[in-house]
Structure formats: C-alpha cells, structure tokens
Write a protein that holds these residues in place. Sequence first.
Motif, PDB file in Angstrom:
ATOM      1  N   GLU A  52       0.851  -1.186   0.000  1.00 10.79           N
ATOM      2  CA  GLU A  52       0.000   0.000   0.000  1.00 10.79           C
ATOM      3  C   GLU A  52       0.888   1.238   0.000  1.00 10.79           C
ATOM      4  O   GLU A  52       1.959   1.245   0.607  1.00 10.79           O
ATOM      5  CB  GLU A  52      -0.888   0.045   1.246  1.00 10.79           C
ATOM      6  N   GLU A  54       0.574   5.884  -0.563  1.00 10.59           N
ATOM      7  CA  GLU A  54      -0.332   7.026  -0.629  1.00 10.59           C
ATOM      8  C   GLU A  54      -0.913   7.197  -2.020  1.00 10.59           C
ATOM      9  O   GLU A  54      -2.067   7.607  -2.178  1.00 10.59           O
ATOM     10  CB  GLU A  54       0.404   8.294  -0.194  1.00 10.59           C
ATOM     11  N   ARG A  55      -0.105   6.908  -3.032  1.00 12.30           N
ATOM     12  CA  ARG A  55      -0.594   6.869  -4.412  1.00 12.30           C
ATOM     13  C   ARG A  55       0.056   5.673  -5.082  1.00 12.30           C
ATOM     14  O   ARG A  55       1.060   5.139  -4.577  1.00 12.30           O
ATOM     15  CB  ARG A  55      -0.303   8.171  -5.138  1.00 12.30           C
ATOM     16  N   VAL A 138      -3.771   1.717  -3.068  1.00 13.75           N
ATOM     17  CA  VAL A 138      -3.746   3.070  -2.509  1.00 13.75           C
ATOM     18  C   VAL A 138      -4.160   2.959  -1.046  1.00 13.75           C
ATOM     19  O   VAL A 138      -5.171   2.329  -0.721  1.00 13.75           O
ATOM     20  CB  VAL A 138      -4.689   4.007  -3.282  1.00 13.75           C
ATOM     21  N   SER A 139      -3.376   3.551  -0.159  1.00  9.50           N
ATOM     22  CA  SER A 139      -3.549   3.334   1.276  1.00  9.50           C
ATOM     23  C   SER A 139      -4.837   3.910   1.844  1.00  9.50           C
ATOM     24  O   SER A 139      -5.226   3.567   2.962  1.00  9.50           O
ATOM     25  CB  SER A 139      -2.350   3.901   2.040  1.00  9.50           C
ATOM     26  N   SER A 140      -5.541   4.759   1.089  1.00  8.34           N
ATOM     27  CA  SER A 140      -6.852   5.218   1.537  1.00  8.34           C
ATOM     28  C   SER A 140      -7.870   4.078   1.555  1.00  8.34           C
ATOM     29  O   SER A 140      -8.903   4.159   2.230  1.00  8.34           O
ATOM     30  CB  SER A 140      -7.374   6.323   0.620  1.00  8.34           C
ATOM     31  N   LEU A 141      -7.588   3.013   0.795  1.00  3.05           N
ATOM     32  CA  LEU A 141      -8.470   1.848   0.662  1.00  3.05           C
ATOM     33  C   LEU A 141      -9.866   2.238   0.165  1.00  3.05           C
ATOM     34  O   LEU A 141     -10.856   1.590   0.479  1.00  3.05           O
ATOM     35  CB  LEU A 141      -8.567   1.070   1.984  1.00  3.05           C
ATOM     36  N   ASP A 142      -9.913   3.259  -0.655  1.00  2.00           N
ATOM     37  CA  ASP A 142     -11.164   3.710  -1.259  1.00  2.00           C
ATOM     38  C   ASP A 142     -11.518   2.753  -2.407  1.00  2.00           C
ATOM     39  O   ASP A 142     -10.753   2.629  -3.366  1.00  2.00           O
ATOM     40  CB  ASP A 142     -10.977   5.135  -1.783  1.00  2.00           C
ATOM     41  N   HIS A 146      -9.845   2.289  -6.680  1.00  2.00           N
ATOM     42  CA  HIS A 146      -9.258   1.055  -7.207  1.00  2.00           C
ATOM     43  C   HIS A 146      -9.985   0.580  -8.461  1.00  2.00           C
ATOM     44  O   HIS A 146      -9.350   0.033  -9.376  1.00  2.00           O
ATOM     45  CB  HIS A 146      -9.223  -0.006  -6.106  1.00  2.00           C
ATOM     46  N   ARG A 228     -10.507  -5.364   7.620  1.00  2.00           N
ATOM     47  CA  ARG A 228      -9.763  -4.363   6.837  1.00  2.00           C
ATOM     48  C   ARG A 228      -9.740  -4.894   5.412  1.00  2.00           C
ATOM     49  O   ARG A 228      -9.479  -6.074   5.179  1.00  2.00           O
ATOM     50  CB  ARG A 228      -8.349  -4.176   7.394  1.00  2.00           C
ATOM     51  N   GLU A 230      -7.948  -4.585   2.577  1.00  2.73           N
ATOM     52  CA  GLU A 230      -6.844  -4.601   1.615  1.00  2.73           C
ATOM     53  C   GLU A 230      -6.796  -5.885   0.793  1.00  2.73           C
ATOM     54  O   GLU A 230      -6.307  -5.886  -0.343  1.00  2.73           O
ATOM     55  CB  GLU A 230      -5.501  -4.364   2.329  1.00  2.73           C
TER      56      GLU A 230
END
Length: 268
Positions: A52, A54-55, A138-142, A146, A228, A230
């Motif tokens: 993961e 940030e971008r 992406v670490s926001s896990l939005d 994705h 979670r 991911e």
Amino acid sequence: MSTPNVLFISHGGGPRPLLGAADHAEMVDVLKEFAKEIPKPSAILLISAHWESERPQITSGKSPMLIYDYYGFPPESYEIQYPAPGYPELAQQVNAALNNAEIESDLDDQRGFDHGMFVPLKVMYPDADIPVVQLSLVSSLDPEIHIQIGKALISLDIDDLLVIGSGFSFHNMRAFYAPDTAELREKNLGFEHWLHETLTNENLSKTEIEARLIDWEEAPFARFCHPREEHLLPLHVCYGLTERPSTSYKSATILGKHAGMFYWGTNA
C-alpha cells in the motif's frame, strides 16, 4: 489493441502453500488449474494486497529481489527463490496509463516482489520465466479509486498480458483460527455468495456491479469477512479493467474457510 486476461486469486496464508500445508492443498490445485487453462502470458501485472502507498507505486527494476514479508515461519520459508525478471517497459506503460487517467503514480526501481506475488506465481509458473511488474494499492483503501485504476489500465497494449489481483476473498485473521461453528460458516458463505452473485450474474449491468463493489460494506457479513479491506481491493482493480461478469469462477477451502477466485478471459 491487445486485451489482457484478468484473474483474481485468493493467495492463502504467507508461504504455507509452498510448504505443503494440507489446509492449502485445494488452493494449490485451483491455481495450477488456472495456469493450465489460461494461455501462458508474455508478462504479468500483479496487484498485491501486501503493498500500500499514498498513491500507486509500480516496480520498475529489471531484477527485483524478494521481500519475505511474513513472520514466524520455518527457516526454509526465508530461502524461497523466485527469480522472475522485472519489466521496466511495462512499468512505464502502467505509469503512463495511470497518469493519463489523472491518477498520479510513481515508478519504484528499488522495491522487490512481496509474497502476494511470489507465493502464488511459484505455484502457477514455477519456472519464473515470465516478467512481472507489481502495482500497489492506494492506502486510503477507497474502493472507487481502485476501480478507476483498473479502468485506466485498459489502455495497456502488451500482447498476452495477464493481470492478477492477488488478495483473499475472506480475510479475518481471528476467524481463521477460531473453532468452526455454524455461525462462522454462515458469515463466510453469506459474503462469498454475494460476491459470486455480484461478479457472475449476467443480468447485472456494469453500472450495477460497480455500485455493488463500491458499496461492498453493505453485503452480508462484509466487515466480518474483511475487518480491513486490503485483501478485497485487488478484485476492484480487476473489475475496473474488465467491466463485465467473470467468465470462470473456482473456489477452494483455505485455512478452513471458503474462498473464491474469478477469471475474465479475452476469448469469452
């Protein structure tokens, strides 16, 4: 333009599939079946649940090392080798595709391959002769971003490319080692049936499928199965790239839990 084959896999627990663990035997069999059924790829782009940032980040080295990102396993687990080459040209294409879709991303020529890559690929393609590029989550896990990442990858033009989302359709660590009860099975299967319905029902439009995946937390027992998310989100990338029901579904019991794998073939 070439269209890639796309596969979402449930990759099991750490290196256990490579250690002969009985609770991963079905998973190993399913991965080998897929490897026989899918035309041998010229290259693999793999989205791993174990990276993961940030971008989006993309491995761009020519010979990435292995990252033994698991703990508490026997010494031989840290001696596993899988010397698959990198593919800098594919990495650059992925970076350009994302940036052209206004998704900022970066090349990383130092990052190695994590076990979300080398464990399943050593089962599927043991010769390690297929070049591989890894793409991070992406670490926001939005979930929506994705799916958008997957849509951006449609522009890739590599003959016989295989895109793999390497995650797990069930990923509740405590539940893996809890006593098997009717309630636990109901929760596991409730979410799996919803996922299967979402991704194989040809009566659902692509807009309906996308909406269900974005709102995946509304599915039965969703947060039990994914405290979670991911390990679920590589599937969102796969769907964004295909935007249609999967052409093949296989399941396996892994660590005592039902897990699914979905394939979108170009010859469908």
